[in-house]
Motif scaffolding. Structure first.
Motif, PDB file in Angstrom:
ATOM      1  N   LEU A 105       0.793  -1.223   0.000  1.00 22.19           N
ATOM      2  CA  LEU A 105       0.000   0.000   0.000  1.00 22.19           C
ATOM      3  C   LEU A 105       0.830   1.280   0.000  1.00 22.19           C
ATOM      4  N   ILE A 106       2.121   1.182   0.225  1.00 19.81           N
ATOM      5  CA  ILE A 106       2.978   2.371   0.201  1.00 19.81           C
ATOM      6  C   ILE A 106       3.215   2.757  -1.258  1.00 19.81           C
ATOM      7  N   PRO A 107       2.782   3.960  -1.660  1.00 20.77           N
ATOM      8  CA  PRO A 107       2.919   4.345  -3.066  1.00 20.77           C
ATOM      9  C   PRO A 107       4.314   4.872  -3.397  1.00 20.77           C
ATOM     10  N   PHE A 108       5.285   3.986  -3.366  1.00 22.90           N
ATOM     11  CA  PHE A 108       6.664   4.342  -3.674  1.00 22.90           C
ATOM     12  C   PHE A 108       7.266   3.208  -4.487  1.00 22.90           C
ATOM     13  N   PRO A 109       7.993   3.517  -5.556  1.00 20.63           N
ATOM     14  CA  PRO A 109       8.546   2.443  -6.396  1.00 20.63           C
ATOM     15  C   PRO A 109       9.500   1.533  -5.622  1.00 20.63           C
ATOM     16  N   GLY A 110       9.377   0.261  -5.846  1.00 28.05           N
ATOM     17  CA  GLY A 110      10.257  -0.723  -5.216  1.00 28.05           C
ATOM     18  C   GLY A 110       9.652  -1.437  -4.026  1.00 28.05           C
ATOM     19  N   PHE A 111       8.704  -0.813  -3.358  1.00 27.56           N
ATOM     20  CA  PHE A 111       8.107  -1.467  -2.204  1.00 27.56           C
ATOM     21  C   PHE A 111       7.208  -2.632  -2.602  1.00 27.56           C
ATOM     22  N   GLY A 112       6.685  -2.597  -3.825  1.00 29.78           N
ATOM     23  CA  GLY A 112       5.871  -3.714  -4.310  1.00 29.78           C
ATOM     24  C   GLY A 112       6.683  -4.993  -4.431  1.00 29.78           C
ATOM     25  N   ILE A 113       7.916  -4.858  -4.898  1.00 26.55           N
ATOM     26  CA  ILE A 113       8.786  -6.034  -5.025  1.00 26.55           C
ATOM     27  C   ILE A 113       9.114  -6.591  -3.645  1.00 26.55           C
ATOM     28  N   LEU A 114       9.410  -5.700  -2.703  1.00 24.84           N
ATOM     29  CA  LEU A 114       9.657  -6.158  -1.328  1.00 24.84           C
ATOM     30  C   LEU A 114       8.418  -6.826  -0.747  1.00 24.84           C
ATOM     31  N   GLY A 115       7.254  -6.312  -1.108  1.00 23.92           N
ATOM     32  CA  GLY A 115       6.007  -6.910  -0.650  1.00 23.92           C
ATOM     33  C   GLY A 115       5.828  -8.317  -1.189  1.00 23.92           C
ATOM     34  N   TRP A 116       6.189  -8.533  -2.462  1.00 26.65           N
ATOM     35  CA  TRP A 116       6.056  -9.884  -3.029  1.00 26.65           C
ATOM     36  C   TRP A 116       7.024 -10.863  -2.367  1.00 26.65           C
ATOM     37  N   VAL A 117       8.209 -10.383  -2.029  1.00 31.84           N
ATOM     38  CA  VAL A 117       9.159 -11.250  -1.316  1.00 31.84           C
ATOM     39  C   VAL A 117       8.593 -11.612   0.060  1.00 31.84           C
ATOM     40  N   ALA A 118       8.044 -10.630   0.745  1.00 35.16           N
ATOM     41  CA  ALA A 118       7.429 -10.903   2.053  1.00 35.16           C
ATOM     42  C   ALA A 118       6.212 -11.812   1.903  1.00 35.16           C
ATOM     43  N   ASN A 119       5.501 -11.708   0.788  1.00 33.48           N
ATOM     44  CA  ASN A 119       4.350 -12.576   0.552  1.00 33.48           C
ATOM     45  C   ASN A 119       4.787 -14.028   0.365  1.00 33.48           C
ATOM     46  N   SER A 149      -3.701 -10.957  -0.905  1.00 30.87           N
ATOM     47  CA  SER A 149      -2.510 -10.155  -1.211  1.00 30.87           C
ATOM     48  C   SER A 149      -2.526  -9.556  -2.617  1.00 30.87           C
ATOM     49  N   PRO A 150      -2.907 -10.297  -3.663  1.00 29.32           N
ATOM     50  CA  PRO A 150      -2.982  -9.641  -4.978  1.00 29.32           C
ATOM     51  C   PRO A 150      -4.004  -8.509  -5.029  1.00 29.32           C
ATOM     52  N   VAL A 151      -5.110  -8.651  -4.323  1.00 26.30           N
ATOM     53  CA  VAL A 151      -6.110  -7.575  -4.284  1.00 26.30           C
ATOM     54  C   VAL A 151      -5.516  -6.334  -3.612  1.00 26.30           C
ATOM     55  N   VAL A 152      -4.831  -6.535  -2.500  1.00 27.12           N
ATOM     56  CA  VAL A 152      -4.199  -5.414  -1.804  1.00 27.12           C
ATOM     57  C   VAL A 152      -3.114  -4.800  -2.689  1.00 27.12           C
ATOM     58  N   TYR A 153      -2.392  -5.624  -3.441  1.00 28.13           N
ATOM     59  CA  TYR A 153      -1.360  -5.112  -4.346  1.00 28.13           C
ATOM     60  C   TYR A 153      -1.974  -4.191  -5.401  1.00 28.13           C
ATOM     61  N   PHE A 154      -3.095  -4.598  -5.994  1.00 28.70           N
ATOM     62  CA  PHE A 154      -3.712  -3.776  -7.021  1.00 28.70           C
ATOM     63  C   PHE A 154      -4.327  -2.498  -6.438  1.00 28.70           C
ATOM     64  N   ILE A 155      -4.764  -2.550  -5.199  1.00 26.86           N
ATOM     65  CA  ILE A 155      -5.208  -1.323  -4.523  1.00 26.86           C
ATOM     66  C   ILE A 155      -4.015  -0.380  -4.344  1.00 26.86           C
ATOM     67  N   GLY A 156      -2.894  -0.926  -3.922  1.00 25.15           N
ATOM     68  CA  GLY A 156      -1.680  -0.122  -3.785  1.00 25.15           C
ATOM     69  C   GLY A 156      -1.201   0.419  -5.121  1.00 25.15           C
ATOM     70  N   LEU A 157      -1.345  -0.376  -6.186  1.00 19.85           N
ATOM     71  CA  LEU A 157      -0.982   0.080  -7.517  1.00 19.85           C
ATOM     72  C   LEU A 157      -1.874   1.243  -7.950  1.00 19.85           C
ATOM     73  N   ALA A 158      -3.159   1.170  -7.632  1.00 12.40           N
ATOM     74  CA  ALA A 158      -4.075   2.267  -7.934  1.00 12.40           C
ATOM     75  C   ALA A 158      -3.693   3.522  -7.143  1.00 12.40           C
ATOM     76  N   PHE A 174      -0.678   4.281  -6.216  1.00  9.29           N
ATOM     77  CA  PHE A 174       0.547   4.771  -6.845  1.00  9.29           C
ATOM     78  C   PHE A 174       0.236   5.551  -8.108  1.00  9.29           C
ATOM     79  N   VAL A 175      -0.655   5.029  -8.948  1.00  6.12           N
ATOM     80  CA  VAL A 175      -1.041   5.719 -10.180  1.00  6.12           C
ATOM     81  C   VAL A 175      -1.752   7.031  -9.848  1.00  6.12           C
ATOM     82  N   GLY A 176      -2.586   7.019  -8.823  1.00  8.70           N
ATOM     83  CA  GLY A 176      -3.251   8.240  -8.389  1.00  8.70           C
ATOM     84  C   GLY A 176      -2.260   9.274  -7.891  1.00  8.70           C
ATOM     85  N   ALA A 177      -1.238   8.834  -7.169  1.00 12.03           N
ATOM     86  CA  ALA A 177      -0.213   9.759  -6.690  1.00 12.03           C
ATOM     87  C   ALA A 177       0.574  10.340  -7.861  1.00 12.03           C
ATOM     88  N   LEU A 178       0.857   9.523  -8.875  1.00 14.81           N
ATOM     89  CA  LEU A 178       1.550  10.026 -10.058  1.00 14.81           C
ATOM     90  C   LEU A 178       0.695  11.032 -10.814  1.00 14.81           C
TER      91      LEU A 178
END
Length: 94
Positions: free
Chosen positions: A29-43, A73-82, A84-88
């Motif tokens: 959910l953190i809208p910063f590049p790179g945290f998604g990859i760390l999230g997948w590793v933690a997943n 987790s994939p649902v939360v990932y896509f919420i976080g992706l949204a 991130f896109v909103g922040a951009l």
């Protein structure tokens, strides 16, 4: 000599699995590049922990953690992706 042995379900890392899932979702959910990859590793770590919990005998917690790691987790990932896109988009309007 008659030491009380804990049951296998008590030895299961149930709390560690839930903590790992919460950390995963926070990273998603953190809208910063790179945290998604760390999230997948933690997943993946949470997925392995859920299998360990299942193997240790805590079936209810293990199945819940497995479902959360594979479906929630994939649902939360896509919420976080949204987010991130909103922040951009918001930065682009400035």
């Amino acid at each position: 000599m008659n030491a009380v042995q804990p049951s296998p379900a008590q030895d299961a890392p149930v709390l560690a699995g839930w903590i790992t899932l919460v950390v995963t979702w926070i990273l998603f959910l953190i809208p910063f590049p790179g945290f998604g990859i760390l999230g997948w590793v933690a997943n993946v770590v949470a997925l392995v922990l859920s299998i360990v919990v299942l193997a240790k005998g805590a079936t209810g917690h293990g199945i819940a953690q497995l479902v959360c790691a594979l479906l929630v987790s994939p649902v939360v990932y896509f919420i976080g992706l949204a987010l991130f896109v909103g922040a951009l988009a918001m930065l682009d309007q400035m």
